[in-house]
Scaffold this motif. Structure first.
Motif, PDB file in Angstrom:
ATOM      1  N   ASP A  55       9.185 -12.238 -12.551  1.00 60.52           N
ATOM      2  CA  ASP A  55       9.495 -13.754 -13.701  1.00 60.52           C
ATOM      3  C   ASP A  55      10.762 -14.251 -12.217  1.00 60.52           C
ATOM      4  O   ASP A  55      11.801 -14.144 -11.982  1.00 60.52           O
ATOM      5  CB  ASP A  55      10.198 -13.159 -14.743  1.00 60.52           C
ATOM      6  N   ASP A  56       9.924 -15.975 -12.061  1.00 59.27           N
ATOM      7  CA  ASP A  56      10.834 -16.833 -11.245  1.00 59.27           C
ATOM      8  C   ASP A  56      10.634 -16.467  -9.818  1.00 59.27           C
ATOM      9  O   ASP A  56      11.299 -17.074  -8.729  1.00 59.27           O
ATOM     10  CB  ASP A  56      11.856 -16.967 -11.714  1.00 59.27           C
ATOM     11  N   ARG A  57       9.946 -15.525  -9.256  1.00 57.50           N
ATOM     12  CA  ARG A  57       9.636 -15.007  -8.402  1.00 57.50           C
ATOM     13  C   ARG A  57       8.746 -15.403  -7.342  1.00 57.50           C
ATOM     14  O   ARG A  57       7.654 -15.125  -7.827  1.00 57.50           O
ATOM     15  CB  ARG A  57      10.144 -13.536  -7.540  1.00 57.50           C
ATOM     16  N   GLY A  58       8.877 -15.801  -5.668  1.00 61.28           N
ATOM     17  CA  GLY A  58       7.576 -16.387  -5.142  1.00 61.28           C
ATOM     18  C   GLY A  58       6.869 -15.581  -4.140  1.00 61.28           C
ATOM     19  O   GLY A  58       7.970 -14.815  -3.541  1.00 61.28           O
ATOM     20  N   PRO A  59       5.875 -15.692  -3.548  1.00 64.41           N
ATOM     21  CA  PRO A  59       5.733 -14.324  -2.606  1.00 64.41           C
ATOM     22  C   PRO A  59       5.837 -14.336  -1.692  1.00 64.41           C
ATOM     23  O   PRO A  59       6.558 -13.418  -1.279  1.00 64.41           O
ATOM     24  CB  PRO A  59       4.004 -15.022  -2.754  1.00 64.41           C
ATOM     25  N   PHE A  60       6.966 -15.676  -0.608  1.00 65.10           N
ATOM     26  CA  PHE A  60       8.132 -15.144   0.418  1.00 65.10           C
ATOM     27  C   PHE A  60       9.373 -14.763  -0.019  1.00 65.10           C
ATOM     28  O   PHE A  60      10.518 -15.438   0.766  1.00 65.10           O
ATOM     29  CB  PHE A  60       8.205 -16.726   0.855  1.00 65.10           C
ATOM     30  N   ASP A  61       9.994 -14.517  -1.606  1.00 66.86           N
ATOM     31  CA  ASP A  61      11.264 -14.821  -1.807  1.00 66.86           C
ATOM     32  C   ASP A  61      12.187 -13.931  -1.430  1.00 66.86           C
ATOM     33  O   ASP A  61      13.290 -13.667  -1.618  1.00 66.86           O
ATOM     34  CB  ASP A  61      11.045 -15.143  -3.103  1.00 66.86           C
ATOM     35  N   PHE A  62      11.543 -12.399  -0.916  1.00 67.76           N
ATOM     36  CA  PHE A  62      11.890 -11.219  -1.445  1.00 67.76           C
ATOM     37  C   PHE A  62      13.059 -11.346  -0.032  1.00 67.76           C
ATOM     38  O   PHE A  62      12.682 -11.655   1.412  1.00 67.76           O
ATOM     39  CB  PHE A  62      11.228 -10.420  -1.335  1.00 67.76           C
ATOM     40  N   ARG A  63      14.048 -10.497   0.382  1.00 64.99           N
ATOM     41  CA  ARG A  63      14.916 -10.931   1.778  1.00 64.99           C
ATOM     42  C   ARG A  63      15.550  -9.374   1.672  1.00 64.99           C
ATOM     43  O   ARG A  63      15.508  -8.215   0.626  1.00 64.99           O
ATOM     44  CB  ARG A  63      16.151 -11.531   0.774  1.00 64.99           C
ATOM     45  N   PRO A  64      15.433  -8.635   2.427  1.00 60.04           N
ATOM     46  CA  PRO A  64      15.773  -7.673   3.781  1.00 60.04           C
ATOM     47  C   PRO A  64      17.062  -7.511   2.561  1.00 60.04           C
ATOM     48  O   PRO A  64      18.229  -8.472   2.753  1.00 60.04           O
ATOM     49  CB  PRO A  64      15.546  -7.341   4.941  1.00 60.04           C
ATOM     50  N   SER A  65      17.704  -6.248   2.470  1.00 58.56           N
ATOM     51  CA  SER A  65      19.022  -5.838   1.578  1.00 58.56           C
ATOM     52  C   SER A  65      18.625  -5.777  -0.115  1.00 58.56           C
ATOM     53  O   SER A  65      19.156  -5.422  -1.184  1.00 58.56           O
ATOM     54  CB  SER A  65      20.375  -6.875   1.847  1.00 58.56           C
ATOM     55  N   GLU A  66      17.596  -6.826   0.376  1.00 56.07           N
ATOM     56  CA  GLU A  66      17.243  -7.006  -1.691  1.00 56.07           C
ATOM     57  C   GLU A  66      16.680  -5.071  -2.267  1.00 56.07           C
ATOM     58  O   GLU A  66      16.211  -4.753  -1.639  1.00 56.07           O
ATOM     59  CB  GLU A  66      16.371  -7.953  -2.012  1.00 56.07           C
ATOM     60  N   ARG A  67      16.891  -5.187  -3.691  1.00 53.19           N
ATOM     61  CA  ARG A  67      16.176  -4.080  -3.677  1.00 53.19           C
ATOM     62  C   ARG A  67      14.189  -4.872  -3.974  1.00 53.19           C
ATOM     63  O   ARG A  67      14.404  -5.758  -5.169  1.00 53.19           O
ATOM     64  CB  ARG A  67      16.155  -3.341  -5.273  1.00 53.19           C
ATOM     65  N   LEU A  68      13.150  -4.301  -4.334  1.00 53.65           N
ATOM     66  CA  LEU A  68      11.998  -4.246  -3.635  1.00 53.65           C
ATOM     67  C   LEU A  68      11.656  -4.821  -5.955  1.00 53.65           C
ATOM     68  O   LEU A  68      10.613  -5.987  -5.958  1.00 53.65           O
ATOM     69  CB  LEU A  68      11.040  -3.487  -2.830  1.00 53.65           C
ATOM     70  N   GLN A  69      12.326  -3.421  -6.746  1.00 50.29           N
ATOM     71  CA  GLN A  69      11.431  -3.588  -7.243  1.00 50.29           C
ATOM     72  C   GLN A  69      12.072  -4.574  -7.990  1.00 50.29           C
ATOM     73  O   GLN A  69      11.752  -5.197  -9.585  1.00 50.29           O
ATOM     74  CB  GLN A  69      12.656  -2.146  -7.970  1.00 50.29           C
ATOM     75  N   ASP A  70      13.387  -5.508  -7.463  1.00 45.51           N
ATOM     76  CA  ASP A  70      13.727  -6.685  -8.410  1.00 45.51           C
ATOM     77  C   ASP A  70      12.714  -7.757  -7.961  1.00 45.51           C
ATOM     78  O   ASP A  70      12.741  -8.518  -8.488  1.00 45.51           O
ATOM     79  CB  ASP A  70      15.066  -7.423  -8.330  1.00 45.51           C
ATOM     80  N   HIS A  71      11.874  -7.868  -6.855  1.00 45.42           N
ATOM     81  CA  HIS A  71      11.220  -8.474  -6.663  1.00 45.42           C
ATOM     82  C   HIS A  71       9.414  -8.729  -7.145  1.00 45.42           C
ATOM     83  O   HIS A  71       8.514  -9.610  -7.633  1.00 45.42           O
ATOM     84  CB  HIS A  71      10.685  -8.562  -4.962  1.00 45.42           C
ATOM     85  N   LEU A  72       9.450  -7.166  -7.640  1.00 45.43           N
ATOM     86  CA  LEU A  72       7.828  -7.102  -7.701  1.00 45.43           C
ATOM     87  C   LEU A  72       7.918  -6.159  -8.644  1.00 45.43           C
ATOM     88  O   LEU A  72       8.902  -4.998  -8.440  1.00 45.43           O
ATOM     89  CB  LEU A  72       6.973  -6.248  -6.267  1.00 45.43           C
ATOM     90  N   ALA A  73       7.255  -6.152  -9.548  1.00 47.74           N
ATOM     91  CA  ALA A  73       6.684  -4.947 -10.723  1.00 47.74           C
ATOM     92  C   ALA A  73       5.219  -4.201 -10.371  1.00 47.74           C
ATOM     93  O   ALA A  73       3.828  -5.020 -10.047  1.00 47.74           O
ATOM     94  CB  ALA A  73       6.052  -5.336 -12.331  1.00 47.74           C
ATOM     95  N   LEU A  74       5.200  -2.462  -9.975  1.00 44.65           N
ATOM     96  CA  LEU A  74       4.003  -2.302  -9.383  1.00 44.65           C
ATOM     97  C   LEU A  74       2.812  -1.840 -10.489  1.00 44.65           C
ATOM     98  O   LEU A  74       3.721  -0.643 -11.060  1.00 44.65           O
ATOM     99  CB  LEU A  74       4.194  -1.657  -8.254  1.00 44.65           C
ATOM    100  N   PHE A  75       1.798  -1.265 -10.482  1.00 41.29           N
ATOM    101  CA  PHE A  75       1.156  -0.439 -11.451  1.00 41.29           C
ATOM    102  C   PHE A  75       0.242  -0.002 -10.677  1.00 41.29           C
ATOM    103  O   PHE A  75      -0.747  -0.632  -9.787  1.00 41.29           O
ATOM    104  CB  PHE A  75       0.492  -1.546 -12.618  1.00 41.29           C
ATOM    105  N   SER A  76      -0.119   1.357 -11.255  1.00 40.18           N
ATOM    106  CA  SER A  76      -1.429   1.913 -10.514  1.00 40.18           C
ATOM    107  C   SER A  76      -2.528   2.522 -11.273  1.00 40.18           C
ATOM    108  O   SER A  76      -2.038   3.186 -12.523  1.00 40.18           O
ATOM    109  CB  SER A  76      -1.521   3.805  -9.179  1.00 40.18           C
TER     110      SER A  76
END
Length: 693
Positions: A263-284
C-alpha cells in the motif's frame, strides 16, 4: 546542490575514507539508519570523481548495460537475415538497417508474393546486456513499446521476443514502470500513465544499490566526513545484515508469479537498507516453484546447501563483484570462490569448472535460444526436483502474508487469473476480495473485484465494489474510468458518467484510452462533434492507438465527412490490417461513393479477418445481393444469422435473396423469423404476402 560532473582532483582524505568504508565491513546494520535515504538522486557522473575504480569496473558489468540507446557503435546484430513468419497472424517480421537507422518491419504478402502491408518501427533502445539476448524498444511521444524480435546472442539469430510466439502483441506492448524499475535507474515517469517517461537514464546506476546520493555528495563537497566507522549518508551494502544485503539484489533478481506493491509504495520507492518485504508482496503459483526463470537467482540460491549451512552465510556478492564484469574471465574466476570453502574434494581437480557441473546452464522458462546459470548449487541428479507447493493456488513468499493482510491474496489471485485467463481462479479471487473487504484500506481489492466482475459481464455487481474503491481513493483515474464504464454497461446513473470521465482526464490529460471511452460516451449522448474532438486528442497523445483512429473514422463517417473518414479508416488499417470493423466501415463508405469493386475487396477482407463476425458476413452478403450474386449472398447472410439469430437486417436480406431465387419456402421461413423479431416489419410482410402466407 551541484548536479554537473566534478572535474577537480579527489582530496586525499576522501580516498582514505573510501578505503575505510571498503575494509571495515564487520559492523552489520539490521535496521534503517542511513540519513540519506530520502535525499535526491544525483546520477552516476558525480560518483566517478571519488570512486573511479568502482565506477569504471561497473561499466563492464551487465547491470550497467541493462538499458541504452541503439547506435552504430554498439551494434552486434546481423541485419542481413531471412524474415521470420508468425503463422497465426500471417505476418512476416525482420530487422533491417535503413537510412542510418535500425528498424523492425512487419509485412504481409499476397498469394502472388506481392507486399500488401508494411509497418516499421525504429529500434531506439536496447534492453539487456546482450550476454544472453538483446530486445528492443521503440519510442513514440515518450512512450516505450517492446518490439517483436529479439537478438539471441548465444545462437546469433533473430527470433520472437518472449511471449510473442504465443500472443503476438505486434508493436503495441507498452513497457510499464515495473519493467523499467529493473532495467533502468530512476526514470521520470508520467503519473498514472503506464509506459510514458519524460526521460530515462541509461541502465542501472550506482544508486540502485547504494541509495540516493544527494546528501552524501553535498556533505563531501562541504568538507564533511563520517564521524565513525560507518558513513551514514550513503548505503554501503556490505555493512548491511545478510537479509538486507540479499534484498538489495532481490529487488530485481527474485522471481515469483505475482509481485504486488505494498500500500502506497511506487515502483521506484525501494531504498537499499530497507526490507524488501515492506515494499513488495510476492506470491508463487503452484506450478512455478521449480521453474528456472531469467531472474530466479535468489530463490534458487536459497535452496543450496552452500547457502543454508555456510558461516558466514552466502550472499550474491560472495561470488559476484558488482563493480566488475566477469563474462570474459574464465571458470577460475568463480572456482576461486568455490575453492575457498571446498579446498579438497575427492575425485575433483582444482582446474575443473565447478559451475558447469553444480550450477549448469539451462533454458529458462519462456525464453528460447538462451541458457542461464541455475543458481541452485547442488549435485545435479536425474530425479525431478522436489516442490514445496503442490496444491493449486498461490503461496505467499513472505511469512507475514500468510497471516496478515488477507486482501493481498485476493489482489494476487485476481492479477494471476487475469494474466492466465483462468475464469475459475477469477471467481475465487472475487470471493476472496468480497470476504476481506474490511481489510482493504486502499480499495485495490475492491477495484480489481469490480473490474473482474465487469469483464465477466456482471456490470450491476461490479458497481458497488467500484464505488467503494473510488470512495477510498477518489483521485485515481483508472478507478473513475472503470466506474464510468460499469455505469454505462448497467445503464445506471447516466448523469454521472460524463463527469467521471472528465475527472479522470482532469487528473491526467495524457490518458488516451480514457479519451476514447469519453468520446464513445459523447457519441451515445448525441454530441458527435465533441466526440470527434476527444478522438483527435487521443491520437495526438498516442498516435499508434488503433481504436482512436477507428472511432474517429466512424464518427466522421456519421458526420458526413467522407474524405476525412476515409483517411482515418485507412490509417486504422495501416496500423492493423485485420481490423474487421474498419474494413467493413471503409467498404460501406466506398459503396456510398459508388466504388463497388473496391468496397467488395474490403468486405471480403473483413470476413477473412473475423470469420465469426456476423456483421462482416452480412455486409459481404448484402454486397453480393446488390450485384445479383444470390447464391454467394445466401451463404454469407445465412452465416450471419447463424452467428446472431436476432440480426434483423441479415434476416431481411436473406429473405429477399431467397425470394429473388424463387426459393419460396426458404423466403417464407426467413420472413417469418423477421416477423417474430419485429411483427410490423414491412419487408417481411411484403414477402409473406407475395408468397401467399
Amino acid at each position: 546542490m551541484i548536479l554537473t560532473k566534478l572535474v577537480h582532483a579527489t582530496p586525499l582524505w576522501i580516498c582514505v575514507l573510501i578505503l575505510i568504508s571498503a575494509c571495515n565491513s564487520e559492523t552489520e546494520i539490521d535496521s534503517i539508519e542511513f540519513t540519506g535515504l530520502n535525499s535526491d538522486y544525483v546520477g552516476d557522473a558525480l560518483c566517478f570523481d571519488c570512486h573511479e575504480t568502482q565506477w569504471t569496473g561497473f561499466q563492464d558489468h551487465g547491470m550497467a548495460k541493462s538499458y541504452y540507446p541503439l547506435t552504430s557503435s554498439n551494434i552486434v546484430e546481423d541485419f542481413n537475415t531471412d524474415p521470420i513468419w508468425h503463422s497465426e497472424s500471417e505476418f512476416w517480421y525482420r530487422a533491417i538497417e535503413e537510412d542510418g537507422a535500425y528498424w523492425q518491419e512487419e509485412f504481409r504478402l499476397n498469394a502472388q508474393g506481392e507486399q500488401i502491408h508494411s509497418l516499421k518501427r525504429r529500434m531506439d533502445f536496447v534492453v539487456g546486456s546482450g550476454n544472453a539476448a538483446r530486445t528492443y524498444l521503440s519510442e513514440s511521444n515518450q512512450r516505450l513499446y517492446q518490439l517483436p524480435l529479439t537478438w539471441y546472442s548465444q545462437v546469433k539469430q533473430w527470433d520472437f521476443s518472449p511471449g510473442y510466439e504465443i500472443a503476438n502483441k505486434r508493436f503495441g506492448r507498452l513497457i510499464p514502470d515495473r519493467c523499467m524499475s529493473c532495467h533502468n535507474s530512476y526514470p521520470h515517469s508520467v503519473e498514472w500513465v503506464e509506459g510514458k517517461y519524460v526521460d530515462a537514464p541509461d541502465g542501472i546506476s550506482c544508486e540502485r544499490c547504494h541509495g540516493p546520493g544527494g546528501d552524501h555528495v553535498e556533505l563531501r563537497l562541504a568538507g564533511g566526513g563520517p564521524t565513525g566507522d560507518t558513513d551514514y549518508s550513503i548505503v554501503n551494502p556490505m555493512r548491511l545484515s545478510h537479509d538486507l544485503q540479499m534484498d538489495v539484489c532481490q529487488q530485481c533478481h527474485l522471481h515469483t508469479s505475482v509481485s504486488l506493491l505494498r500500500d502506497d509504495r511506487g515502483p521506484f520507492d525501494f531504498r537499499p537498507s530497507e526490507r524488501l518485504q515492506d515494499h513488495l508482496a510476492l506470491f508463487s503459483a503452484y506450478d512455478s516453484t521449480n521453474k528456472l526463470d531469467v531472474i530466479s537467482h535468489a530463490e534458487r540460491l536459497s535452496q543450496s546447501a552452500c547457502y543454508l549451512s555456510g558461516s558466514p552465510q552466502m550472499t550474491c556478492t560472495t561470488c559476484h563483484n558488482p563493480h566488475e564484469g566477469f563474462r570474459d574471465k574464465g571458470p577460475e574466476y568463480f572456482n576461486n570462490t568455490c575453492n575457498s570453502c571446498h579446498e579438497s574434494v575427492p575425485d575433483h581437480e582444482l582446474k575443473v569448472d565447478c559451475a558447469s557441473c553444480h550450477m549448469p546452464k539451462e533454458i529458462a522458462d519462456g525464453t528460447p535460444h538462451a541458457t542461464f546459470t541455475d543458481h541452485w548449487i547442488r549435485v545435479v541428479q536425474d530425479e525431478p526436483l522436489m516442490s514445496t507447493h503442490k496444491e493449486p493456488g498461490l503461496t505467499p513468499y513472505y511469512e507475514r502474508d500468510q497471516t496478515e493482510l488477507e486482501h493481498l491474496e485476493a489482489v494476487a489471485t485476481l492479477v494471476h487469473a487475469t494474466q492466465t485467463g483462468n475464469i475459475d481462479e477469477l471467481e475465487k479471487g472475487i470471493e476472496l476480495a468480497r470476504s476481506s473487504r474490511n481489510m482493504d484500506t486502499t480499495g485495490e481489492a475492491s477495484f480489481l473485484m469490480g473490474v473482474s466482475l465487469w469483464r465477466l459481464g456482471r456490470s450491476e455487481e461490479a458497481i458497488e465494489p467500484l464505488e467503494a474503491s473510488v470512495q477510498m481513493r477518489p483521485n485515481i483515474p483508472e478507478r473513475l474510468n472503470a466506474l464510468a464504464q460499469a455505469y454505462e454497461s448497467a445503464h445506471q446513473k447516466q448523469n454521472q458518467i460524463g463527469s467521471l470521465y472528465e475527472r479522470a482526464l482532469d487528473i491526467q490529460p495524457a490518458l488516451a484510452d480514457v479519451r476514447i471511452n469519453y468520446g464513445r460516451y459523447l457519441e451515445t449522448e448525441g454530441s458527435l462533434a465533441e466526440a470527434i474532438i476527444q478522438y483527435r486528442l487521443a491520437i495526438e497523445e498516442k498516435p499508434w492507438l488503433v481504436q482512436a483512429h477507428y472511432n474517429l473514422g466512424t464518427a466522421l463517417l456519421q458526420d458526413g465527412e467522407f474524405i476525412q473518414a476515409e483517411a482515418a479508416l485507412v490509417q486504422t488499417l495501416n496500423l492493423d490490417p485485420d481490423h474487421s470493423e474498419a474494413l467493413g466501415n471503409l467498404g460501406l463508405l466506398l459503396l456510398l461513393n459508388e466504388r463497388i469493386d473496391a468496397a467488395g475487396e474490403y468486405f471480403q477482407r473483413a470476413v477473412k479477418a473475423a470469420p465469426e463476425n456476423p456483421v462482416a458476413h452480412s455486409n459481404l452478403g448484402s454486397w453480393h445481393f446488390d450485384l445479383g450474386n444470390f447464391d454467394a449472398a445466401v451463404v454469407h447472410l445465412d452465416r450471419a444469422v447463424t452467428l446472431d439469430p436476432e440480426y434483423i437486417e441479415a434476416w431481411e436480406n436473406l429473405a429477399l435473396s431467397y425470394a429473388r431465387m424463387d426459393r419460396s419456402a426458404d423466403a417464407v421461413r426467413a420472413a417469418e423469423h423477421v416477423i417474430e423479431l419485429n411483427p410490423d416489419n414491412p419487408i417481411a410482410l411484403v414477402i409473406l404476402d407475395a408468397f401467399g402466407r
